[in-house]
Design an enzyme around this catalytic site. Structure first.
Site, PDB file in Angstrom:
ATOM      1  N   ARG A 171      -0.553  -8.909  13.371  1.00  0.00           N
ATOM      2  CA  ARG A 171      -1.140  -7.931  12.441  1.00  0.00           C
ATOM      3  C   ARG A 171      -1.913  -8.640  11.321  1.00  0.00           C
ATOM      4  O   ARG A 171      -2.963  -8.174  10.893  1.00  0.00           O
ATOM      5  CB  ARG A 171      -0.038  -7.053  11.844  1.00  0.00           C
ATOM      6  CG  ARG A 171       0.485  -6.020  12.840  1.00  0.00           C
ATOM      7  CD  ARG A 171       1.849  -5.485  12.457  1.00  0.00           C
ATOM      8  NE  ARG A 171       1.882  -4.821  11.185  1.00  0.00           N
ATOM      9  CZ  ARG A 171       2.982  -4.686  10.439  1.00  0.00           C
ATOM     10  NH1 ARG A 171       4.139  -5.167  10.868  1.00  0.00           N
ATOM     11  NH2 ARG A 171       2.931  -4.048   9.292  1.00  0.00           N
TER      12      ARG A 171
ATOM     13  N   ARG B 179      11.740  -5.290   5.273  1.00  0.00           N
ATOM     14  CA  ARG B 179      11.469  -3.886   4.955  1.00  0.00           C
ATOM     15  C   ARG B 179      12.407  -2.953   5.729  1.00  0.00           C
ATOM     16  O   ARG B 179      12.688  -3.151   6.891  1.00  0.00           O
ATOM     17  CB  ARG B 179      10.030  -3.537   5.299  1.00  0.00           C
ATOM     18  CG  ARG B 179       9.781  -2.024   5.213  1.00  0.00           C
ATOM     19  CD  ARG B 179       8.346  -1.655   5.253  1.00  0.00           C
ATOM     20  NE  ARG B 179       7.671  -2.167   6.426  1.00  0.00           N
ATOM     21  CZ  ARG B 179       6.346  -2.151   6.563  1.00  0.00           C
ATOM     22  NH1 ARG B 179       5.593  -1.665   5.597  1.00  0.00           N
ATOM     23  NH2 ARG B 179       5.799  -2.625   7.647  1.00  0.00           N
TER      24      ARG B 179
ATOM     25  N   ARG C 290      10.936  -0.992  11.219  1.00  0.00           N
ATOM     26  CA  ARG C 290       9.807  -0.615  12.069  1.00  0.00           C
ATOM     27  C   ARG C 290       9.700  -1.533  13.277  1.00  0.00           C
ATOM     28  O   ARG C 290       9.947  -2.722  13.182  1.00  0.00           O
ATOM     29  CB  ARG C 290       8.505  -0.685  11.246  1.00  0.00           C
ATOM     30  CG  ARG C 290       8.089   0.681  10.736  1.00  0.00           C
ATOM     31  CD  ARG C 290       6.988   0.620   9.736  1.00  0.00           C
ATOM     32  NE  ARG C 290       5.801  -0.126  10.153  1.00  0.00           N
ATOM     33  CZ  ARG C 290       4.687  -0.213   9.427  1.00  0.00           C
ATOM     34  NH1 ARG C 290       4.631   0.408   8.259  1.00  0.00           N
ATOM     35  NH2 ARG C 290       3.652  -0.891   9.838  1.00  0.00           N
TER      36      ARG C 290
ATOM     37  N   LYS D   1       0.835  -1.214   0.000  1.00  0.00           N
ATOM     38  CA  LYS D   1       0.000   0.000   0.000  1.00  0.00           C
ATOM     39  C   LYS D   1       0.863   1.255   0.000  1.00  0.00           C
ATOM     40  O   LYS D   1       0.670   2.161  -0.799  1.00  0.00           O
ATOM     41  CB  LYS D   1      -0.936   0.025   1.231  1.00  0.00           C
ATOM     42  CG  LYS D   1      -1.872  -1.164   1.331  1.00  0.00           C
ATOM     43  CD  LYS D   1      -2.791  -1.066   2.548  1.00  0.00           C
ATOM     44  CE  LYS D   1      -2.087  -1.089   3.892  1.00  0.00           C
ATOM     45  NZ  LYS D   1      -1.412  -2.350   4.217  1.00  0.00           N
TER      46      LYS D   1
ATOM     47  N   ARG E  11     -10.143   0.489   8.187  1.00  0.00           N
ATOM     48  CA  ARG E  11      -9.652  -0.840   8.538  1.00  0.00           C
ATOM     49  C   ARG E  11     -10.674  -1.647   9.320  1.00  0.00           C
ATOM     50  O   ARG E  11     -10.408  -2.797   9.666  1.00  0.00           O
ATOM     51  CB  ARG E  11      -8.455  -0.665   9.461  1.00  0.00           C
ATOM     52  CG  ARG E  11      -7.115  -0.912   8.820  1.00  0.00           C
ATOM     53  CD  ARG E  11      -6.128  -0.572   9.910  1.00  0.00           C
ATOM     54  NE  ARG E  11      -4.925  -1.300   9.838  1.00  0.00           N
ATOM     55  CZ  ARG E  11      -3.845  -0.865   9.223  1.00  0.00           C
ATOM     56  NH1 ARG E  11      -3.855   0.233   8.532  1.00  0.00           N
ATOM     57  NH2 ARG E  11      -2.745  -1.566   9.287  1.00  0.00           N
TER      58      ARG E  11
HETATM   59  P1  AP5 Z   1       4.819  -1.586   1.969  1.00  0.00           P
HETATM   60  O1  AP5 Z   1       4.533  -0.766   0.765  1.00  0.00           O
HETATM   61  O2  AP5 Z   1       5.484  -0.953   3.113  1.00  0.00           O
HETATM   62  O3  AP5 Z   1       3.484  -2.354   2.430  1.00  0.00           O
HETATM   63  P2  AP5 Z   1       2.211  -1.810   3.228  1.00  0.00           P
HETATM   64  O4  AP5 Z   1       1.027  -2.471   2.620  1.00  0.00           O
HETATM   65  O5  AP5 Z   1       2.230  -0.326   3.287  1.00  0.00           O
HETATM   66  O6  AP5 Z   1       2.480  -2.475   4.644  1.00  0.00           O
HETATM   67  P3  AP5 Z   1       2.344  -1.860   6.112  1.00  0.00           P
HETATM   68  O7  AP5 Z   1       3.125  -2.753   7.023  1.00  0.00           O
HETATM   69  O8  AP5 Z   1       2.663  -0.411   6.138  1.00  0.00           O
HETATM   70  O9  AP5 Z   1       0.839  -2.085   6.379  1.00  0.00           O
HETATM   71  P4  AP5 Z   1       0.140  -2.051   7.707  1.00  0.00           P
HETATM   72  O10 AP5 Z   1      -1.253  -1.957   7.244  1.00  0.00           O
HETATM   73  O11 AP5 Z   1       0.418  -3.170   8.623  1.00  0.00           O
HETATM   74  O12 AP5 Z   1       0.793  -0.810   8.483  1.00  0.00           O
HETATM   75  P5  AP5 Z   1       0.256   0.633   8.849  1.00  0.00           P
HETATM   76  O13 AP5 Z   1       1.418   1.527   8.897  1.00  0.00           O
HETATM   77  O14 AP5 Z   1      -0.898   0.993   8.010  1.00  0.00           O
HETATM   78  O15 AP5 Z   1       5.694  -2.839   1.476  1.00  0.00           O
HETATM   79  C1  AP5 Z   1       6.243  -3.761   2.415  1.00  0.00           C
HETATM   80  C2  AP5 Z   1       7.640  -4.188   1.977  1.00  0.00           C
HETATM   81  O16 AP5 Z   1       7.549  -4.939   0.772  1.00  0.00           O
HETATM   82  C3  AP5 Z   1       8.624  -3.040   1.691  1.00  0.00           C
HETATM   83  O17 AP5 Z   1       9.899  -3.412   2.101  1.00  0.00           O
HETATM   84  C4  AP5 Z   1       8.582  -2.909   0.163  1.00  0.00           C
HETATM   85  O18 AP5 Z   1       9.815  -2.438  -0.357  1.00  0.00           O
HETATM   86  C5  AP5 Z   1       8.322  -4.339  -0.267  1.00  0.00           C
HETATM   87  N1  AP5 Z   1       7.520  -4.451  -1.478  1.00  0.00           N
HETATM   88  C6  AP5 Z   1       6.481  -3.667  -1.861  1.00  0.00           C
HETATM   89  N2  AP5 Z   1       5.966  -4.086  -3.031  1.00  0.00           N
HETATM   90  C7  AP5 Z   1       6.685  -5.178  -3.384  1.00  0.00           C
HETATM   91  C8  AP5 Z   1       6.638  -6.080  -4.494  1.00  0.00           C
HETATM   92  N3  AP5 Z   1       5.743  -5.921  -5.481  1.00  0.00           N
HETATM   93  N4  AP5 Z   1       7.535  -7.090  -4.543  1.00  0.00           N
HETATM   94  C9  AP5 Z   1       8.454  -7.256  -3.557  1.00  0.00           C
HETATM   95  N5  AP5 Z   1       8.553  -6.429  -2.486  1.00  0.00           N
HETATM   96  C10 AP5 Z   1       7.671  -5.410  -2.400  1.00  0.00           C
HETATM   97  O19 AP5 Z   1      -0.298   0.404  10.339  1.00  0.00           O
HETATM   98  C11 AP5 Z   1       0.574   0.150  11.408  1.00  0.00           C
HETATM   99  C12 AP5 Z   1      -0.208   0.119  12.716  1.00  0.00           C
HETATM  100  O20 AP5 Z   1      -0.818   1.402  12.936  1.00  0.00           O
HETATM  101  C13 AP5 Z   1      -1.389  -0.867  12.757  1.00  0.00           C
HETATM  102  O21 AP5 Z   1      -0.972  -2.162  13.146  1.00  0.00           O
HETATM  103  C14 AP5 Z   1      -2.300  -0.204  13.786  1.00  0.00           C
HETATM  104  O22 AP5 Z   1      -1.853  -0.445  15.089  1.00  0.00           O
HETATM  105  C15 AP5 Z   1      -2.123   1.280  13.486  1.00  0.00           C
HETATM  106  N6  AP5 Z   1      -3.100   1.762  12.489  1.00  0.00           N
HETATM  107  C16 AP5 Z   1      -2.827   2.295  11.262  1.00  0.00           C
HETATM  108  N7  AP5 Z   1      -3.957   2.612  10.613  1.00  0.00           N
HETATM  109  C17 AP5 Z   1      -4.978   2.290  11.448  1.00  0.00           C
HETATM  110  C18 AP5 Z   1      -6.397   2.362  11.330  1.00  0.00           C
HETATM  111  N8  AP5 Z   1      -7.005   2.829  10.227  1.00  0.00           N
HETATM  112  N9  AP5 Z   1      -7.132   1.921  12.391  1.00  0.00           N
HETATM  113  C19 AP5 Z   1      -6.556   1.466  13.519  1.00  0.00           C
HETATM  114  N10 AP5 Z   1      -5.226   1.355  13.675  1.00  0.00           N
HETATM  115  C20 AP5 Z   1      -4.437   1.773  12.656  1.00  0.00           C
HETATM  116 MG    MG Z   2       2.358   1.129   4.856  1.00  0.00          MG
END
Ligand code: AP5
Ligand code: MG
Length: 214
Positions: free
Chosen positions: A171, A127, A160, A13, A88
């Site tokens: 997660r 990552r 992270r 994402k 979410r």
């Molecule tokens: P990346 O692009 O970083 O993936 P992502 O989908 O953004 O993954 P996240 O870990 O950020 O998602 P998340 O939903 O758990 O975290 P968030 O910060 O939202 O890619 C991942 C890796 O893969 C990278 O190294 C990249 O280089 C690699 N990659 C990408 N594409 C690739 C490909 N095609 N091939 C190979 N490699 C690839 O949330 C974190 C925490 O915040 C949550 O757990 C929660 O506690 C809180 N939170 C955030 N939003 C909310 C909400 N709306 N409600 C409640 N709590 C929330």
């Molecule tokens: Mg992300």
């Protein structure tokens, strides 16, 4: 254009949202990034959020809904936005609908990025993120030119806190239980665009563009 990027942790994402902001000139709204910034600054919001994030749990709905409402009212969202990691839960999706309706706006497309669990774990454990500019890397799939240093700005790359294998598994479970039902929610509305998220980053970007531009 008003977009939502939906997908499990590690589905890409953030990676795709960063590329989309350049093409469409609309901001990426990542609730995860906003919460991590609050944690770093040690604000009351950050202190509360950290307790949940470290466990891989979701931060309470009312907290994130408030953050997103404020953010959507900022003038840089006038010509559109990319929501990354929000909504979410069903209550978050409903709150978003109400907020947008009051603004006489709506969601154009929900891009659902699909990636299998083993690949998600491989991606998250490798990552690395730039402390200074937020650019994302992967130690094997998308490595920086110099170990630990950002290609774009020379900043330091870090792992992270929630990218430990145990927290990653929590997660993924939270995603299945609380977020995956949103796929059906948006499918019924006819705005869901499902993308196979396994493959080269650029190839997936092209698929997303095709899905939303037709
Ligand atoms: P990346 O692009 O970083 O993936 P992502 O989908 O953004 O993954 P996240 O870990 O950020 O998602 P998340 O939903 O758990 O975290 P968030 O910060 O939202 O890619 C991942 C890796 O893969 C990278 O190294 C990249 O280089 C690699 N990659 C990408 N594409 C690739 C490909 N095609 N091939 C190979 N490699 C690839 O949330 C974190 C925490 O915040 C949550 O757990 C929660 O506690 C809180 N939170 C955030 N939003 C909310 C909400 N709306 N409600 C409640 N709590 C929330
Ligand atoms: Mg992300």
């Amino acid at each position: 254009m008003n977009l939502i990027l939906l997908g499990p942790p590690g589905s890409g994402k953030g990676t795709q949202a960063q590329m989309m902001t350049e093409r469409y000139h609309i901001p990426q709204i990542s609730t995860g990034d906003i919460l991590r910034a609050a944690v770093k600054e040690g604000t009351p919001l950050g202190r509360e959020a950290k307790r949940y994030m470290d466990q891989g749990e979701l931060v309470p709905d009312e907290v994130v809904v408030g953050i997103v409402k404020d953010r959507l009212n900022a003038s840089d969202c006038n010509s559109g936005f990319i929501l990354d990691g929000f909504p979410r839960t069903l209550p978050q999706a409903e709150a978003l609908d109400t907020t947008l309706k009051a603004m006489e706006r709506g969601i154009d497309h929900v891009v659902s990025i699909e990636v299998d669990k083993d690949e998600l774990i491989r991606r998250l454990t490798g990552r690395r993120t730039c402390r200074r500019c937020g650019a994302m890397y992967h130690i094997i799939f998308d490595p920086p030119k110099r170990d630990g240093i950002c290609d774009r700005c020379g900043g330091e790359l870090y792992q992270r806190d929630d990218d430990k294998e145990e927290t990653i598994r929590a997660r993924l479970q939270v995603y299945e239980r609380q977020t995956a039902p949103l796929i059906e929610y948006y499918r019924k509305r006819g705005i869901l665009r499902s993308i196979d998220g396994v493959g080269e980053i650029e190839e997936i970007f092209q698929k997303i563009i095709k899905a939303i531009e037709g």
